[in-house]
Structure formats: C-alpha cells, structure tokens
Design an enzyme around this catalytic site. Sequence first.
Site, PDB file in Angstrom:
ATOM      1  N   ASP A   1       0.989  -1.253   0.224  1.00  0.00           N
ATOM      2  CA  ASP A   1       0.033  -0.011  -0.029  1.00  0.00           C
ATOM      3  C   ASP A   1       0.989   1.167  -0.037  1.00  0.00           C
ATOM      4  OD1 ASP A   1      -2.196   1.717   0.313  1.00  0.00           O
ATOM      5  OD2 ASP A   1      -2.066   1.946   2.313  1.00  0.00           O
ATOM      6  N   LYS A   2       0.344   2.428  -0.312  1.00  0.00           N
ATOM      7  CA  LYS A   2       1.101   3.335  -0.317  1.00  0.00           C
ATOM      8  C   LYS A   2       0.953   4.330   1.065  1.00  0.00           C
ATOM      9  CE  LYS A   2       0.098   7.324  -2.489  1.00  0.00           C
ATOM     10  NZ  LYS A   2       0.175   8.426  -1.422  1.00  0.00           N
TER      11      LYS A   2
ATOM     12  N   GLU B   1      -9.528  13.991   7.617  1.00  0.00           N
ATOM     13  CA  GLU B   1     -10.403  14.799   8.128  1.00  0.00           C
ATOM     14  C   GLU B   1      -9.903  15.602   9.303  1.00  0.00           C
ATOM     15  OE1 GLU B   1     -13.676  12.241   9.367  1.00  0.00           O
ATOM     16  OE2 GLU B   1     -14.425  12.450   7.482  1.00  0.00           O
TER      17      GLU B   1
ATOM     18  N   PHE C   1     -18.989   8.688   3.160  1.00  0.00           N
ATOM     19  CA  PHE C   1     -18.166   8.402   2.145  1.00  0.00           C
ATOM     20  C   PHE C   1     -18.208   6.992   1.856  1.00  0.00           C
ATOM     21  CE2 PHE C   1     -14.236   6.869   0.446  1.00  0.00           C
ATOM     22  CZ  PHE C   1     -13.673   7.781  -0.334  1.00  0.00           C
TER      23      PHE C   1
ATOM     24  N   LYS D   1     -17.424  17.164  -0.189  1.00  0.00           N
ATOM     25  CA  LYS D   1     -16.130  16.986  -0.461  1.00  0.00           C
ATOM     26  C   LYS D   1     -15.672  15.654  -0.984  1.00  0.00           C
ATOM     27  CE  LYS D   1     -14.306  15.405   4.314  1.00  0.00           C
ATOM     28  NZ  LYS D   1     -13.577  15.799   5.158  1.00  0.00           N
TER      29      LYS D   1
ATOM     30  N   LYS E   1      -7.121  -5.167  -5.081  1.00  0.00           N
ATOM     31  CA  LYS E   1      -5.784  -5.549  -4.327  1.00  0.00           C
ATOM     32  C   LYS E   1      -5.500  -6.975  -4.155  1.00  0.00           C
ATOM     33  CE  LYS E   1      -5.238  -0.693  -2.080  1.00  0.00           C
ATOM     34  NZ  LYS E   1      -4.834  -0.400  -0.654  1.00  0.00           N
TER      35      LYS E   1
ATOM     36  N   ASP F   1      -1.350  -1.141   6.126  1.00  0.00           N
ATOM     37  CA  ASP F   1      -1.574  -0.412   7.381  1.00  0.00           C
ATOM     38  C   ASP F   1      -3.036  -0.310   7.591  1.00  0.00           C
ATOM     39  OD1 ASP F   1      -1.529   3.002   7.500  1.00  0.00           O
ATOM     40  OD2 ASP F   1      -1.939   1.729   5.617  1.00  0.00           O
TER      41      ASP F   1
END
Length: 1230
Positions: A298-299, A481, A523, A547, A790, A810
């Site tokens: 993951d990034k 957030e 979201f 947003k 993934k 993570d």
Amino acid sequence: GCIRGWYVMEDVQEAYQAGVLNEKKYISRYWKEVKVGDFVQLRCNEIIPADILLLSSSDPDGLCHIETANLDGETNLKQRQVVRRFLELVKFDPLKFTSVIECEKPNNDLSRFQGYIVHKSGKKDGLFKENLLLRGCTIRNTEEVAGIVIYAGHETKALLNNNGPRYKRSKLERQMNADVLWCVLILLIMCLFSAIGHGLWVWQYAEKKKPIFDLPGPDGKYLSPVLASVYLFLTVIIVFQVMIPISLYVSIEIVKICQVYFIHQDKDLYDEETDSQLQCRALNITEDLGQVQFIFSDKTGTLTENKMVFRRCTVSGIEYSHDDNGELMIFFFYLTIKATVLCSSVCSCEKDITPDPSLLEKVNECAKHLEVMRSHEQPLSHLSPELCDIFDFFIALTICNTVVVTAPNQPRQKVATSKSMHRFGVLSSTSTDSTLLKLEEKLTYSAQMNNNGYSSQQGRTAVGSGPGEGELRYEAESPDEAALVYAARAYNCSLVGRLSDQVSVELPHLGTLSFEVLHTLGFDSVRKRMSVVVRHPLTDEINVYTKGADSVIMDLLLPCSSDDPWGKHQKKIQSKTQNYLNLYAVDGLRTLCIAKRVLSKEEYACWLKSHLEAESSIENREELLFQSALRIEKNLHLLGATGIEDRLQDGVPETIANLRKAGLQIWVLTGDKQETAVNIAYACKLLDHDEEIITLNAESPETCAVLLEQCLQCVESKFSNTTIDEAAGNMTVGFTPLYPPSSPVLSSLGLVIDGRTLAYALEPTLEDKFLALAKRCRSVLCCRSTPLQKSMVVKLVRDKLKAMTLAIGDGANDVSMIQVADVGVGISGQEGMQAVMASDFAIPRFRHLEKLLLVHGHWCYSRLANMVLYFFYKNAMFVALLFWYQFYCGFSGSSMVDQWYLIFFNLLFSSLPQLITGVLDKDVPAEVLITVPQLYKSGQNMEEYKPHMFWMNMIDAMYQSLVCFFIPYFTYYDSDVDIFSWGTPITTIALFTIMLHLAIETKTWTFLHWSSCIFSILLFFFVALVYNASCPVCHPPSNPYWTMERLMGDPMFYFTCIISPVVALLPRYSIFSHTSESLFQKHPKAEHTTDQTVAASPEGAVLYGENKLPSSASSLERSTGFHEVRHGTSEMESLPVGAAFPWSSAVDQADFSLLKWISSTPLFSRIGTVLQVSSSSLQNEPQDSMCVLGSSLHVDFKGLKEQSSNNLQDKMKGTPADYCKNDNSETTFL
C-alpha cells in the site's frame, strides 16, 4: 468469562419465576449466562458482553458512543443510535416491551446488520448496524444504555471473526512433506526387501533342517515362509521407523520459536518514536521470509507517514500556499531524530498550522462584513462572491466530516432548541409522515423569518462552549479529516461541538453558530465523496456541502454557459482550480475538492420524501441510499480544493532500492489518484527517471484488450530490437538502439495502471495478457484500486506465476490482500490495527522490512533448509546401519545396537547440536547481507534445498553407513567379540560421523556450538559407562555389562573411531573443498571499463557499481509512455567489499551459492587470497521474473498514435468512431 459489571433483565416469564418481577430491577450475570432475548443495561466504560440492539440511552439524542479498539484497533469514538420508535419514550421499561424482532442469521460481517422490528401496532422499523452494539466494544461518554440481546456467545460477530490463528504452510514445509513421503516409500522398500529376504532364508531350510534358534509354536509347528515374511515385515517397520523423521516436526517448531524470539530481540526492528517493535503473529512461516519474490505494498501509511499536513489550498480560483507547514514538519522530524522528542511533538505539526497571511486577512474581512451586515440586518447577497466562497469553504472544511469533539472532564451539553422544530433525517425522524409534518412546520416557521436572511435565533449556545478551545480534542476516522479540521481552526473557524442533529462552529466576530444537520451522506469507495445537508443558521437555507476526489466532483458541477459573465467567471475558476489540482498532484499532495449546493424548499421536500423511503426500506437499503445520494449530489458550485502532504517514511527509497537489488519485484497498490501516486513513486525510487513508463488508461474492456496487445508487442519488439509490422492495424514501431547489443547499459520498464483499467485487466479473458506485461516490468503501480482489486492482483500473481508473495499495508482496506498473500505484513499506523490483526508479521516502519527479509528471512530459510536436509541424512544413515546388519542375521529384524542406544540416539545424543545450529547458525553476517542484497536470491532460487539435494543426502547417508558398518565389521571379523562389543563401536562411530558432518555444515561457530557437540559426546560416553556397569543380567545370553569399559581399553576401538568418520566424510569434504576452491578462483578483469571498473586495493577487492545518470526527458516525455532515453557516461560508485567480507578478499557475486559460503567456516577458511570482483554480472544479471531491456529505443509517437487509432477502429467493432480519436488513442501509452 467470569467478570462482573453488567446487568441483565431476563425475559418476563423467567423473571417472574425467579421472583425478580416484583423487584423490577436488573440483576448481575456472568457473560456466559447472557442469552438471546435478555435485556442488558450497561454503564460508561463497561465492555459489551453480547451483540445488543440499542433501545435506550441516557443521551438526550438517543446516542451511544462506543470504542471499537478490541475489534479493529481504532480508538476514535463511533456513534450508535437508539432504534427509531424508542427515541420518543421518556423512559424505557423492559417489562412493557412487546415488539417482535426479526434479523439475519449470525454472521461475521462487522460492518453490516439487517433486520426489522414489528411493533404491537403492526408497523415495522428497519434495524441497521447503527443500532447494534457489538460484543467487545466499550461504552464511552454515555452514562447508561439498555438493549436486548440479538446474538450471544459464539454467535456474536466478534467471536465469529475469531477463528484462531490462521495456519499457513510454508513453501519449505510443503517440500519437506513431499520428501517425508519419499522416506515412507524408502522405508516400505527396505521392509519389503527384508521380508522377502527373511522368507527366502526360512524357505531354504527343509522341515528337518531347522536352525536351533528357530523355535516351533505352541502347537509344535513352524511358521511358513510367507507367514514369517508378514511377521518380519511388521517387525522391521518398528525397527526402521526412525527413517520417518517424526522428531523433525517437533525440532522445527522449537527452532522457529527460538528464531522468532531472536527476531523480537533485534533492536534494529524497534521504533523509538512509536515505542513499538516487530510482532511475529505466525510462527510457522518464518522461512518464507527468505523466499519472497513479489512485494505488494500500500502507499498511504505504508510508504508514507499518514500524518497529513495541510500544505496548499485554492479558493475561488486563487491559490494559497502553506509551505511553512512543510518546513514545520521537517523541523519537528529533525527534533525527533536529534533530540528524541516525544511523539506528541511530531503530531503537533498536524495541529500547529501556519495560515497563509493573505487568506487569513480575507477570512477576517469576511467575518467583519458578516458582523456588520448582521447588526444592520442587511442581506448576505451584499457580500462579494469571493468572500462568500471563502466563508463557505471553511464552513465545509469544519462540518463536512464525522469528527467527534470531546472535552476532557466536561459533560456533553445539549443545545437548548425545540425538538419538534429541529429534528430531521435518519437518526431523529420517527416516520415518513411525521417528518413531512415537521417539514411543513419548518417551512411555516421559515416564512416568518426576516427578509434580510438572518434568523431570529442568534443567541443559541454551542456544545462544549464551556472549555477553552485548546482543551477540545478531535477524534477523526482518518488523518485527512483531522488535518482539514485543524486547518480550518488555524483560520479561526473552529469546530466546538457535534451532536446527531447539529454541529457548532466558532467564528471570529460572529461567535458560535449552530448548523442543524439534516442528513449525513457518508463516504464510500464508489461515490468517492461525502456530503452533509445542513440548515444555515444565518440564511435558514438548506445547503449541501460536499468534499471528495476531484475526478468525481468536477463532473458534478453545475454546467456553466459561456454567454453570461457569471458563467465565464465560473468556467475560469474551474479551469484554474483544475490546473492547481494538477500541480498539487505533481508535488505528490493528496487532493480534495470542496463544493456546495443550495436547495430550494421544494427540491428538498421532494428529495426528502424519497430519501426517507430509502432509509426505512428493509431490502436493498444500501442501493436505495446510494441512488438517493446521487440525486442530491449534482449541480454543485465549486468552492475550492485542498492539497494535503503525506510525507514518505524515513528510509523508504533506500529500502526499495535494496529490495530491488535482492531480486524482489515491488508492486504498489494504492487508492490515490494517478498523478499523486506516480510522483510518490518517483520520490520513493519505485520509478526511476531513466525508466520507460507504460501508462494504461482505458475506458472500456475492448480498449483495454487492444492496449495490452499493443504494449506486449512493443515490449517484445524492444527485446528483439526489430521492427514489427502489424497488418491488421498497419502499426509500425521503429527501434533505434543507442548502443550496440553488446553494451551492458540496460534500461527497464515501469507500468502504471488506473483502477478502471485494472478492473478490465483482471477479467478472465485479459488477466493472462496483463500478467505477461506486468511481469516484464521492473515496477508496477496500480492507482485508484479498491481493496477487492488489491486482493485479486495478489491472488493472480500467486496462483498464475506460482511465486512467493508478500503483502504489506496499514489499514482496513489492506486486510484482504494481506490475508491472500503467502506472507502478510501489517504496519501499526494511523488507520487502526486491522492490518496488524490480520497479518503474519507486524512491523513499526516500512524500512524494517529490509532487515526482516534480507537478514532474518535469509537466516531462517538457510537454517531450516539445512536442518531439514541434515535430519533426513542423519535418520537415513542410522537406519541404514541396522539394514546392513539384516544381511548377516537372516533378515530376522535383530539389531546389533543396544535398545537403549536406539532410544537415546536421536533423543539425547544427537538432538542438541542440530537445534543449536538451527537457531544460531549464520551462513553470512548481517552486515554482508545488507551490503550485498543479491545474496537474498539464494532463497528465491531455493539453492539451499533443491529437490535433488534430498537424494544426494540419501546417497551420502548410504555411503557413510556402509563405511561405518563395514570398517568395524572387517576390524572384528573372525574375532570372539559378542554382538554388543561389535555394535557399540558402530554406534560410537555413527555419532562421531554425524557430529563431524554437522561441523562441516555449520557456518558460524560459537561457544554454544562447541559446548553442545562436546556435551553430546560426553553424554554418550557417560550413559554408556554407567549403563554398561549397572546392567550385569540384561539381554541374556549376551548382555552389555562392562562393554564400553572393555572397549575403552582397546586401542583398536580408538583407531576404528578415528579412521571410519574420516573415510565416511571424505567425499563430502572433497565436494566442499572443490566448491571452496572454485569460489576463490581468480576472475579476469571486467572489460567494460566505460561502465564499470574492477580494481584491487590493499584493503580487499573493490566493487564499482553502475550509476546511471537520470535522463533529461521532460515531464511531457514521461507522460507518453515509452520515452527516448539517452544515457551518458556512467558515474562510478565504489563499494569496499573487503570490509564486507572479512574472511576473504572477494567473492564472485555473479554466482552466489550458499554452498560456497562454507568457505567462511574455520574448516575451509583461506587467508591471503586476493580476488578481483566482476560486478557486471552482479548488477546486470538477467532474471526470469524481471525482464530488462537490452538497449534504449526511439519511438515515432506521431505515427504510432495515428496508426494505433486506425488499429483501435478496426479491432473494436461497434464502437463509435469518435471514441478512437487522437486524444483517446493517446491512452494507449498514457
């Protein structure tokens, strides 16, 4: 459990029978006594004992705050809501509960719960996850709650998720199991051979010529040859059973536990900042760490810190830089390293944001104008459009989130407003009819407002206004957030309180404003945005603040006409904002767009009716809510955009570079947008500027198929340096190498693919082509990928390529790929502990992966591989001694070795040294493994334990057993020694041979190695002397009495014990001597002196590596896929190998074999040898799993684009012609 502290109200009948009904109170019960249907009352800070439907709460809004750290590791508070119709109850009485609950069967889905409750009146209300308190969570910030048990015991979601430790069988263990089956087959062959031999031996005696020791049975008859063979077969199975190394499994578990202990003790794997260290959560796959071929990472939070810093923003088309915040983060990071500052100091950089002076001045100006207009009762339309956008921008940053505001030691206060006038939405509405009635009341109330746009209720108090601002604590579900809320607070727009139906914001000059929250549209990964529907306290308008990702928000904006000035201005703002977003992405920032929509009362009433129907729906509720959100999130007005920086973790580029040198392919799977992910990939050295990048962006499966086909053809043509003419598409790609084929300068490929194209590429019809292209690339970067994608990518590589995979992440979105991979590694970061809980190994930082794999993984694999082979050899060698004796005892199953020696040989005499070697042996020092990562390839290639090595060890065991048997046999031939006086020397010789064999295999000698070997030999003699001296009547007529004492006085015994191991080990010694000799042969000097040079120095050999200069290709060239790369003269970079190889001057790194590292042992160490190292083969070694291009190329992109456009039109029948225009054809490599 047996912990008290909760209360249970049993159902009415049981309570009446127990005499509790008259008392009307809750009684204490153990967790194990809680049953479905019980009413449970809990208080603050108590743990929930079962899955409970929330029916009552002391909170006036019917809320309950819970902490789910025991389930997912997250410490931020989450809200749960009382079931709809129970909100209106003044006091909940369990004895008056008459409703019927129907819900889904018990399952392990923590994020989903569906059911409905049927009231006495016949009306139904839906039940959802917001109404369920899960077992294991903790009640917080709520004095008292009550509910009814839905699932109890092992049917709770928490226990259904607790399946115990996941068992993974390592690759080495699977190979070992196959060899154990070969051992079983060898055992059966030996037993069958012995049985046939015994049958023939019995058959050769006639009825009257029976040997004297062959006794008849009770009936006076002798056994037939066939029956004697069957009995003997069963007998020798018991005698030869040691051939099956059952003790190997026990020994391996002991070694693995010790290895894990030493890994935990490694101080280099400890992170002082987070006060955490490596955790090994799976004890049975430590050796897989040394065989990994693919790493899927993951990034966010894995390669980066996941500590978000508000760096830039643009409002109304004007950009405001916050570079001081980046410098502040660097300053805090510097303090952490140099002065060992506490972690809170680093985290403060997220809160201590330096505002932009010009934007802060505009915010204050806006607040002053609003104050003046409020005092003069002027309409808000007098405010300039720019100031209006700035005001709404910061209001959106403050309230468009799910951040929970808590104040330590401060009770939650409720804003004193009328419930009947201010209750809307999911959490507070009782039914559709009542909500519409309240809407009519609200509209009537709004008609009585002043025409200037201000509400008469300006004196409302806010939540948490009592404590100071510095005492407020924000608990966010994501660092993004929190960063936005802290950024708004830096501009004096502070979030001071949040309830279910209102949020309070403190503004300069205006005081505290309370926004009525009508709805929160959370979201999700499909919409990629969240929205809040609020009633504005100043204008009483219904506003929608949204947003989300710029890729979706920009498509939802209100269409602007170029005819009117306002439309032109809005188009200009949108264009500027998009340009700034592109710049933010280039800088590696995480981008979000902020937008707004004002709803008319009629629009809201129409939408509310359908939305409440979706909320109250029991079936397909998620889909209906999704469609409802889409209906309101449109025709938005763009306010601005934000850029948040997520810095790389320390040491990530160096770690990736070393892992690549070790032969590992690294794929990054991230949900970030493509531009941001690419720039982070360049920053962490996943992508190099001298690489040629293939970028795949397709709008349909047909386009994706054509792109993959064309890219594969281009890559193959680049390998062959030829020109390919494709008749179907008339596509010609020309390749012009800058160097002749003999040049060692190699370029490499990188692949970048977005989420939509990845979804097409993972379809069964295209996955093989995608994998064929991806495995030719040095690095792969998957952008906008979902958690499911993934895991599908990891599974595809694991199953199709049969490669050892490692996944590291993570967050909760990484759990699926962590569980699918052969080795799962979790990082305890800012996104909770879900990844850690699902992983096999947990590390504090990504940089720790380097030592975990290159050092500990290599050691674990090398130790266990050699230990397994040694076990097979040792057992086979000892069993073969008994087998050879069968030729001299009529295959009767007799043994020349005393039975106690047979028992103790594997249990005591030879067990300890091999365990010590398996735990402590180091074939290569840690410093060398880090300095020369190429050594890791030995594990990938299984050099320590190849299939043929098992048979080589079996052959060696057979030879050694022959020597150890027949040398004593011929020594005592025609002598009068008894069987034990001949068998004891054989046992002694076998022990010496096995110990010396282990000594040859041992690479590192420590005090424990010497002690274990000496102890084992002394223990053997001690047991033999004591046992032979204390057993005068054992095994008559032959007994072992005084056998060892007599042998130790015989010089022939010492001579036999010396000469036999030497002869037995001579072939192995010769093989290793030859290997050691070839290791130290001198190699000619490298010829390619323009690219790399080898020279000798007094300190040892010096390795000069190739360091390619970054190409001068512009960013435009990089965006077109295959670039023209021009390499200059390579700079030379020296690496002193003499320091890394203290026992030798140099090693041929082109052919590292761990068998050759036997030279590091004292038995074969060579001092004074000087060797020059050829690094060309080391650095340019071709790999099967990583295709490296032989030369650079030049591509005629103009012609390629035109012809690929024609090719697309020919191949995609039924596709509109305009689909394959020049812009779309660029997506072939863009």
